[in-house]
Design a protein around this motif. Sequence first.
Motif, PDB file in Angstrom:
ATOM      1  N   ARG A  60     -54.151 -31.654   2.215  1.00 32.80           N
ATOM      2  CA  ARG A  60     -53.522 -30.427   1.719  1.00 32.80           C
ATOM      3  C   ARG A  60     -53.067 -29.545   2.874  1.00 32.80           C
ATOM      4  O   ARG A  60     -51.955 -29.001   2.860  1.00 32.80           O
ATOM      5  N   ALA A  61     -53.922 -29.405   3.888  1.00 31.15           N
ATOM      6  CA  ALA A  61     -53.570 -28.593   5.052  1.00 31.15           C
ATOM      7  C   ALA A  61     -52.400 -29.207   5.806  1.00 31.15           C
ATOM      8  O   ALA A  61     -51.533 -28.497   6.320  1.00 31.15           O
ATOM      9  N   HIS A  62     -52.365 -30.541   5.846  1.00 29.23           N
ATOM     10  CA  HIS A  62     -51.272 -31.232   6.524  1.00 29.23           C
ATOM     11  C   HIS A  62     -49.954 -30.959   5.809  1.00 29.23           C
ATOM     12  O   HIS A  62     -48.932 -30.654   6.437  1.00 29.23           O
ATOM     13  N   ARG A  63     -49.949 -31.032   4.492  1.00 26.35           N
ATOM     14  CA  ARG A  63     -48.724 -30.770   3.726  1.00 26.35           C
ATOM     15  C   ARG A  63     -48.286 -29.321   3.870  1.00 26.35           C
ATOM     16  O   ARG A  63     -47.088 -29.025   3.974  1.00 26.35           O
ATOM     17  N   ALA A  64     -49.247 -28.410   3.892  1.00 26.47           N
ATOM     18  CA  ALA A  64     -48.914 -26.992   4.023  1.00 26.47           C
ATOM     19  C   ALA A  64     -48.251 -26.725   5.369  1.00 26.47           C
ATOM     20  O   ALA A  64     -47.287 -25.954   5.458  1.00 26.47           O
ATOM     21  N   LEU A  65     -48.753 -27.365   6.426  1.00 25.81           N
ATOM     22  CA  LEU A  65     -48.153 -27.180   7.740  1.00 25.81           C
ATOM     23  C   LEU A  65     -46.742 -27.745   7.769  1.00 25.81           C
ATOM     24  O   LEU A  65     -45.823 -27.127   8.329  1.00 25.81           O
ATOM     25  N   ALA A  66     -46.549 -28.914   7.163  1.00 21.69           N
ATOM     26  CA  ALA A  66     -45.222 -29.518   7.138  1.00 21.69           C
ATOM     27  C   ALA A  66     -44.225 -28.612   6.425  1.00 21.69           C
ATOM     28  O   ALA A  66     -43.082 -28.431   6.875  1.00 21.69           O
ATOM     29  N   ALA A  67     -44.652 -28.012   5.323  1.00 15.98           N
ATOM     30  CA  ALA A  67     -43.769 -27.124   4.573  1.00 15.98           C
ATOM     31  C   ALA A  67     -43.435 -25.880   5.381  1.00 15.98           C
ATOM     32  O   ALA A  67     -42.275 -25.421   5.396  1.00 15.98           O
ATOM     33  N   ARG A  68     -44.435 -25.310   6.052  1.00 17.52           N
ATOM     34  CA  ARG A  68     -44.202 -24.110   6.858  1.00 17.52           C
ATOM     35  C   ARG A  68     -43.321 -24.428   8.061  1.00 17.52           C
ATOM     36  O   ARG A  68     -42.438 -23.651   8.433  1.00 17.52           O
ATOM     37  N   SER A  69     -43.534 -25.576   8.678  1.00 16.85           N
ATOM     38  CA  SER A  69     -42.780 -25.954   9.868  1.00 16.85           C
ATOM     39  C   SER A  69     -41.306 -26.179   9.559  1.00 16.85           C
ATOM     40  O   SER A  69     -40.440 -25.961  10.415  1.00 16.85           O
ATOM     41  N   ALA A  70     -41.024 -26.631   8.351  1.00 16.39           N
ATOM     42  CA  ALA A  70     -39.646 -26.909   7.972  1.00 16.39           C
ATOM     43  C   ALA A  70     -38.774 -25.663   8.022  1.00 16.39           C
ATOM     44  O   ALA A  70     -37.544 -25.754   8.158  1.00 16.39           O
ATOM     45  N   HIS A  71     -39.383 -24.492   7.933  1.00 17.61           N
ATOM     46  CA  HIS A  71     -38.631 -23.240   7.938  1.00 17.61           C
ATOM     47  C   HIS A  71     -38.737 -22.507   9.267  1.00 17.61           C
ATOM     48  O   HIS A  71     -38.301 -21.359   9.376  1.00 17.61           O
ATOM     49  N   ALA A  72     -39.313 -23.149  10.277  1.00 15.69           N
ATOM     50  CA  ALA A  72     -39.463 -22.517  11.592  1.00 15.69           C
ATOM     51  C   ALA A  72     -38.259 -22.878  12.446  1.00 15.69           C
ATOM     52  O   ALA A  72     -38.239 -23.915  13.119  1.00 15.69           O
ATOM     53  N   ALA A  73     -37.256 -22.023  12.434  1.00 18.06           N
ATOM     54  CA  ALA A  73     -35.994 -22.323  13.108  1.00 18.06           C
ATOM     55  C   ALA A  73     -36.149 -22.444  14.620  1.00 18.06           C
ATOM     56  O   ALA A  73     -35.414 -23.187  15.275  1.00 18.06           O
ATOM     57  N   ALA A  74     -37.100 -21.721  15.199  1.00 13.34           N
ATOM     58  CA  ALA A  74     -37.277 -21.735  16.652  1.00 13.34           C
ATOM     59  C   ALA A  74     -38.332 -22.733  17.110  1.00 13.34           C
ATOM     60  O   ALA A  74     -38.725 -22.732  18.275  1.00 13.34           O
ATOM     61  N   GLY A  75     -38.792 -23.575  16.205  1.00 13.18           N
ATOM     62  CA  GLY A  75     -39.772 -24.580  16.569  1.00 13.18           C
ATOM     63  C   GLY A  75     -41.198 -24.157  16.287  1.00 13.18           C
ATOM     64  O   GLY A  75     -41.471 -23.027  15.878  1.00 13.18           O
ATOM     65  N   VAL A  76     -42.115 -25.097  16.500  1.00 12.27           N
ATOM     66  CA  VAL A  76     -43.525 -24.908  16.187  1.00 12.27           C
ATOM     67  C   VAL A  76     -44.366 -25.261  17.406  1.00 12.27           C
ATOM     68  O   VAL A  76     -44.095 -26.257  18.090  1.00 12.27           O
ATOM     69  N   LEU A  77     -45.373 -24.441  17.676  1.00 20.44           N
ATOM     70  CA  LEU A  77     -46.305 -24.720  18.764  1.00 20.44           C
ATOM     71  C   LEU A  77     -47.710 -24.778  18.168  1.00 20.44           C
ATOM     72  O   LEU A  77     -48.250 -23.770  17.716  1.00 20.44           O
ATOM     73  N   VAL A  78     -48.289 -25.971  18.122  1.00 21.33           N
ATOM     74  CA  VAL A  78     -49.628 -26.162  17.574  1.00 21.33           C
ATOM     75  C   VAL A  78     -50.652 -25.971  18.691  1.00 21.33           C
ATOM     76  O   VAL A  78     -50.574 -26.625  19.737  1.00 21.33           O
TER      77      VAL A  78
END
Length: 240
Positions: free
Chosen positions: A177-195
């Motif tokens: 569930r947490a993995h899917r939530a991150l994927a959904a949030r990352s899809a809208h991060a226009a400037a990229g994602v830093l984990v």
Amino acid sequence: MRDAFADLLLGGCCAGCGGAGRVLCRDCADRLPYGGHLTRPDPAPAGLPAVLAAGEYADPLRRLVLAHKERQAFGLTAPLGCVLASVLVDAADLLAAPREALLVLVPVPSAPAATRRRGHDPVLRMVRSAAGALAAAGRPVTVARMLRVVQPVADQAGLDAEARAANLAGRLGVGPRAHRALAARSAHAAAGVLVVLCDDVLTTGATLSEAHRALRAVGVPAAVAVTLAATRRRSAPKVL
């Protein structure tokens, strides 16, 4: 109210120096380290990402971390969260991440038995505080509780580096569930994602190495890890 409760638990004294007064006196607050410094245990376990820590695991920082963790000194959550936030800013700068990039903070979980004994999850509490400080400064940030303990972990106290690594191997996993939530949030991060992996203290590096392995296993490697403090058993990294 929280400060008053913490003062009651600690006997109305500073957790850093023991002086009478609030849970954190002004002198100890002024001595808190800010900003992140590259650090690495020696020897370092395989798979350990670059780690930045605010300071050495020594007093008064050591006392503050322990009071927050073991004695529910919640009046320390905000100041420790601010310290961690400063390390996160330096981690993002080190990796040349755009200010608009989404910072995904992944706290390292405690064993369920430890969380029950303490009555709270100190790292999660501190990371949420750091996220609040970053958000107030205009940084896109989210806390992702992706990691969970999937196999029992023995008490790490007294274990050397090799024993800690063996104790933690394969013990962490990522919830779907947490993995899917991150994927959904990352899809809208226009400037990229830093984990970013987040913990309170770097000792041998075994915990962060295992956490990084668990994230890599689902295709979400952490770019860097941050902690409040690092023990003296470390060396400056030769190569970033």
